[in-house]
Design a protein around this motif. Structure first.
Motif, PDB file in Angstrom:
ATOM      1  N   LEU A 287      23.434  51.262  14.015  1.00 28.92           N
ATOM      2  CA  LEU A 287      23.081  50.395  14.673  1.00 28.92           C
ATOM      3  C   LEU A 287      22.503  49.284  14.198  1.00 28.92           C
ATOM      4  N   ARG A 288      21.084  49.786  13.646  1.00 29.41           N
ATOM      5  CA  ARG A 288      20.263  49.171  13.531  1.00 29.41           C
ATOM      6  C   ARG A 288      20.820  48.115  11.940  1.00 29.41           C
ATOM      7  N   VAL A 289      21.717  47.859  10.878  1.00 28.90           N
ATOM      8  CA  VAL A 289      22.171  47.955   9.945  1.00 28.90           C
ATOM      9  C   VAL A 289      22.467  46.611  10.284  1.00 28.90           C
TER      10      VAL A 289
ATOM     11  N   ASN B 178       7.537  38.470  16.126  1.00 25.92           N
ATOM     12  CA  ASN B 178       8.406  38.752  17.076  1.00 25.92           C
ATOM     13  C   ASN B 178       9.581  39.942  16.738  1.00 25.92           C
ATOM     14  N   GLY B 179       9.130  41.130  16.347  1.00 20.65           N
ATOM     15  CA  GLY B 179       9.307  42.568  16.072  1.00 20.65           C
ATOM     16  C   GLY B 179      10.376  43.074  14.712  1.00 20.65           C
ATOM     17  N   TYR B 180      10.745  41.561  13.633  1.00 20.34           N
ATOM     18  CA  TYR B 180      10.703  41.726  12.483  1.00 20.34           C
ATOM     19  C   TYR B 180      10.565  41.213  11.294  1.00 20.34           C
ATOM     20  N   ALA B 181      10.786  41.553  10.566  1.00 15.77           N
ATOM     21  CA  ALA B 181       9.635  41.990   8.877  1.00 15.77           C
ATOM     22  C   ALA B 181      10.173  40.329   8.366  1.00 15.77           C
TER      23      ALA B 181
ATOM     24  N   ILE C 232      13.729  45.093  11.311  1.00 12.50           N
ATOM     25  CA  ILE C 232      12.592  45.902  12.117  1.00 12.50           C
ATOM     26  C   ILE C 232      11.489  46.289  11.455  1.00 12.50           C
ATOM     27  N   ASP C 233      11.614  46.865  10.580  1.00 14.04           N
ATOM     28  CA  ASP C 233      10.974  47.837   9.514  1.00 14.04           C
ATOM     29  C   ASP C 233      11.647  46.603   8.177  1.00 14.04           C
ATOM     30  N   LEU C 234       9.748  46.600   7.119  1.00 21.05           N
ATOM     31  CA  LEU C 234      10.492  46.147   5.850  1.00 21.05           C
ATOM     32  C   LEU C 234      11.448  46.965   5.168  1.00 21.05           C
ATOM     33  N   HIS C 235      11.108  48.198   5.147  1.00 20.23           N
ATOM     34  CA  HIS C 235      12.001  49.189   4.548  1.00 20.23           C
ATOM     35  C   HIS C 235      13.242  49.781   5.209  1.00 20.23           C
TER      36      HIS C 235
END
Length: 513
Positions: free
Chosen positions: A248-250, A342-345, A430-433
């Motif tokens: 979902l996150r992709v 705000n939660g995103y890298a 949300i994560d760097l990687h």
């Protein structure tokens, strides 16, 4: 500087309406607010465990649960997740543990998957989603600390159970102390339990459910309850949750894309101003500190990672983070840095001359990397039908051609093993990687956000032209994959040689602050 780059540098932060009240010199540096709201002293202190529109109308709009992300989007995420799982399934996700430093705690950052599903930013929390046949498709139970006046006197407000129901749209809200017993009773009812054991990816930590319960259960609970709950999570019925959330996150929603653009704008502008701030004789640590200061001043909550500020030969160390040496006048600085907003890298790399002007060899090698990077970005579309592996192979081909044109006589292995030892790209969000559960063999799809970061690092060895010895150059952008055209989110960071030199010399209308 190109007109596109100039507009990007001068444009206000996206998605925010700037307050119209006159600003004094100090206030002009502050970030734009989400809504034009008068400051109300009655909102202080907040009654919630995180910024919400009710307490922070200058940061959130009425329909948002977290800044930039609507409440309905969190609902859609949970609904889609449960639709993708088989019947008779239950999902369990837990908050991040508090990390302690000497005499206190580190600034808390929520577990990414838990936050993606709930938007809930407090520690000592968990969520259980039970798949149902209702129109909603699931039942949500949110566990948290709830109100505790004595604890809040020291640590600040926590969200009440009633607010967990009304604001976060849980069907039930309970104390975190009841989580083990609730999990035990539910686990026996479902054939499929989707859960991630904390630190399961670490080779040092045992992959057992005991680590989950020891983390969540309060110390007052008898140890025997740990064992009974562990037994209820039988291996045959337990499945990893993270791969399902990763799917979902992709693909980033429009709201996520906008937040990530702002994060990249903040980082890009801060990099441009840091180029102006840099001078021979300054320390790498001062450059890193200046970048972080500018990001925070623009609304960033933290850096997304420890920045790389590698001057001269230090740039040959891919993840150089010591940042403890002094910049020399004839060196370039490779700076890999990005903020979290705000939660995103964000994740950007630029290489620029300490003197403000590239030498002829520096310009030659920089141009080789830049030409390859721009060609690769043009391929970041769904219609190109490429995956990350194929894109990386193209990066090797392009860099090999570029280097041979400027005097390198490359033999087998010289490029991939020595000059360009890292992979070209990784998903970011949300994560760097965000690649732990994504296959590099999957084709790029519109809505993905990836980095494109070719680099060349020339050691002082005889098989490479001496004029390029000890030079390290990497150019990295965040790219939103489109159907037929990519969008460079990090366009605010100068990249063309004329723009980089202009930023260093203060010719773009940007000062060091």
């Amino acid at each position: 500087m190109s007109s596109q780059g100039w507009r990007a540098l001068k444009r206000p932060v996206a998605g925010a309406a700037v307050a119209r009240r006159p600003l004094g010199p100090a206030r002009r540096c502050l970030r734009a607010f989400a809504t034009e709201a008068p400051i109300d002293s009655e909102l202080k202190p907040s009654n919630y465990g995180q910024p919400l529109f009710q307490s922070h109308p200058h940061l959130l709009r009425p329909h948002e649960l977290t800044p930039g992300i609507p409440l309905e989007e969190y609902e859609q995420r949970r609904r889609q997740l449960m639709q993708n799982l088989p019947n008779d399934s239950v999902v369990v996700s837990v908050a991040a543990p508090i990390k302690y430093m000497s005499g206190g705690t580190y600034k808390f950052r929520q577990a990414s998957d838990f936050w993606y599903l709930t938007g809930f930013e407090e520690p000592d929390a968990a969520v259980i989603l039970e798949k149902t046949s209702t129109s909603r498709g699931y039942r949500m139970t949110l566990f948290s600390s709830g109100k505790d006046s004595l604890k809040e006197k020291w640590e600040g407000a926590r969200t009440s159970f009633n607010d967990a129901l009304s604001i976060f749209k849980a069907d039930d809200a309970r104390s975190i102390q009841s989580f083990p017993s609730q999990l035990k009773s539910l686990a026996s009812l479902y054939s499929n339990i989707y859960i991630d054991i904390p630190n399961s990816s670490s080779k040092r930590s045992p992959r057992t459910a005991k680590s989950l319960l020891r983390y969540l259960s309060p110390p007052v609970q008898p140890k025997s309850e740990y064992e009974t709950v562990v037994e209820s999570l039988s291996v045959s019925r337990r499945h990893d949750l993270a791969p399902h959330i990763a799917k979902l996150r992709v693909i980033k929603s429009e709201g996520e894309q906008q937040v990530m653009r702002v994060a990249a704008d903040i980082s890009g502008r801060s990099l441009a101003k840091t180029m102006r701030f840099t001078r021979p004789g300054i320390s790498e640590s001062a450059i890193a500190a200046h970048f972080e200061y500018l990001c925070c001043l623009s609304g960033s909550q933290r850096l997304a990672y420890v920045p790389v500020v590698a001057s001269g030969p230090n740039a040959l160390i891919i993840h150089y983070t010591s940042n403890n040496q002094v910049v020399q006048g004839d060196e370039m600085i490779l700076m890999d840095a990005g903020c979290e907003y705000n939660g995103y890298a964000s994740d950007i790399t630029r290489t620029y001359p300490a003197s403000g002007v590239f030498s002829a060899p520096q310009k030659e090698l920089y141009t080789a990397v830049l030409n390859a990077q721009k060609s690769l970005i043009s391929l970041c579309t769904e219609s190109a039908e490429l995956n990350l592996h194929q894109l990386h192979r193209k990066s090797c081909d392009l860099l090999r051609i570029e280097l041979n044109q400027i005097g390198f006589n490359l033999h087998t292995g010289d490029l991939e093993r020595v000059l360009y030892p890292h992979f070209l790209s990784h998903p970011i969000g949300i994560d760097l990687h965000e690649s732990a559960h994504l296959a590099r063999g999957d084709r790029l799809k519109a809505g993905m956000v990836i980095t494109v970061e070719p680099g060349i690092y020339v050691p002082p060895v005889p098989q490479f032209p001496k004029v390029f010895h000890n030079m390290g150059i990497r150019i990295e952008d965040e790219v939103l994959v489109g159907k037929d055209h990519p969008v460079i989110l990090s366009v605010a960071a100068p990249k063309e040689i004329v723009d980089v030199e202009g930023a260093c010399q203060g010719q773009l209308g940007l000062g060091p602050l």
